[in-house]
Design a protein around this motif. Sequence first.
Motif, mmCIF file in Angstrom:
data_model
loop_
_atom_site.group_PDB
_atom_site.id
_atom_site.type_symbol
_atom_site.label_atom_id
_atom_site.label_comp_id
_atom_site.label_asym_id
_atom_site.label_seq_id
_atom_site.Cartn_x
_atom_site.Cartn_y
_atom_site.Cartn_z
ATOM 1 N N GLU A 79 -3.474 5.255 0.595
ATOM 2 C CA GLU A 79 -4.059 3.908 0.712
ATOM 3 C C GLU A 79 -4.194 3.213 -0.646
ATOM 4 N N ARG A 80 -3.393 3.611 -1.616
ATOM 5 C CA ARG A 80 -3.458 3.011 -2.955
ATOM 6 C C ARG A 80 -2.714 1.676 -2.970
ATOM 7 N N THR A 81 -3.378 0.612 -3.408
ATOM 8 C CA THR A 81 -2.746 -0.703 -3.514
ATOM 9 C C THR A 81 -1.842 -0.714 -4.740
ATOM 10 N N CYS A 84 5.584 3.500 1.702
ATOM 11 C CA CYS A 84 4.841 2.273 1.406
ATOM 12 C C CYS A 84 4.924 1.308 2.583
ATOM 13 N N GLU A 85 3.936 0.438 2.660
ATOM 14 C CA GLU A 85 3.985 -0.620 3.656
ATOM 15 C C GLU A 85 3.377 -1.878 3.052
ATOM 16 N N GLY A 97 0.992 -5.381 9.468
ATOM 17 C CA GLY A 97 1.714 -4.571 8.495
ATOM 18 C C GLY A 97 3.193 -4.454 8.801
ATOM 19 N N ARG A 145 -7.786 -1.196 11.898
ATOM 20 C CA ARG A 145 -7.971 -1.421 10.468
ATOM 21 C C ARG A 145 -7.892 -2.902 10.099
ATOM 22 N N ARG A 173 1.034 -5.123 3.872
ATOM 23 C CA ARG A 173 0.019 -5.551 4.831
ATOM 24 C C ARG A 173 -0.334 -7.013 4.586
ATOM 25 N N VAL A 210 0.859 -1.185 0.000
ATOM 26 C CA VAL A 210 0.000 0.000 0.000
ATOM 27 C C VAL A 210 0.897 1.237 0.000
ATOM 28 N N ASP A 269 -2.489 -3.674 13.278
ATOM 29 C CA ASP A 269 -3.336 -2.492 13.389
ATOM 30 C C ASP A 269 -4.757 -2.983 13.662
#
Length: 83
Positions: A14-16, A64-65, A56, A52, A67, A10, A49
């Motif tokens: 929050e864009r994949t 970026c991360e 992550g 949510r 998840r 992500v 998290d």
Amino acid sequence: MAYHVSWRVVGPGERTLDRDAFPHAFARREDAVAFVLEKLAAFPAHGFDRARGFWGRGARDRPCETRFAIEEHVPASAVEPGA
């Protein structure tokens, strides 16, 4: 019942950016969690998290991360017709 682990990268907003699932199927949720924790161990910032609902990992200097999600899979043969 089996558990599967999926992941997604992500980015900002929050864009994949990428996503996939690991081919492993785990008989117990605890084994799936251990697998995720093993993957998280290599990254400097990681955790769950709760708000949510994902595990992550990321780097403090990157936007970026990655998840991870653990999903319960019920075989189609276990679902009653008409349910």
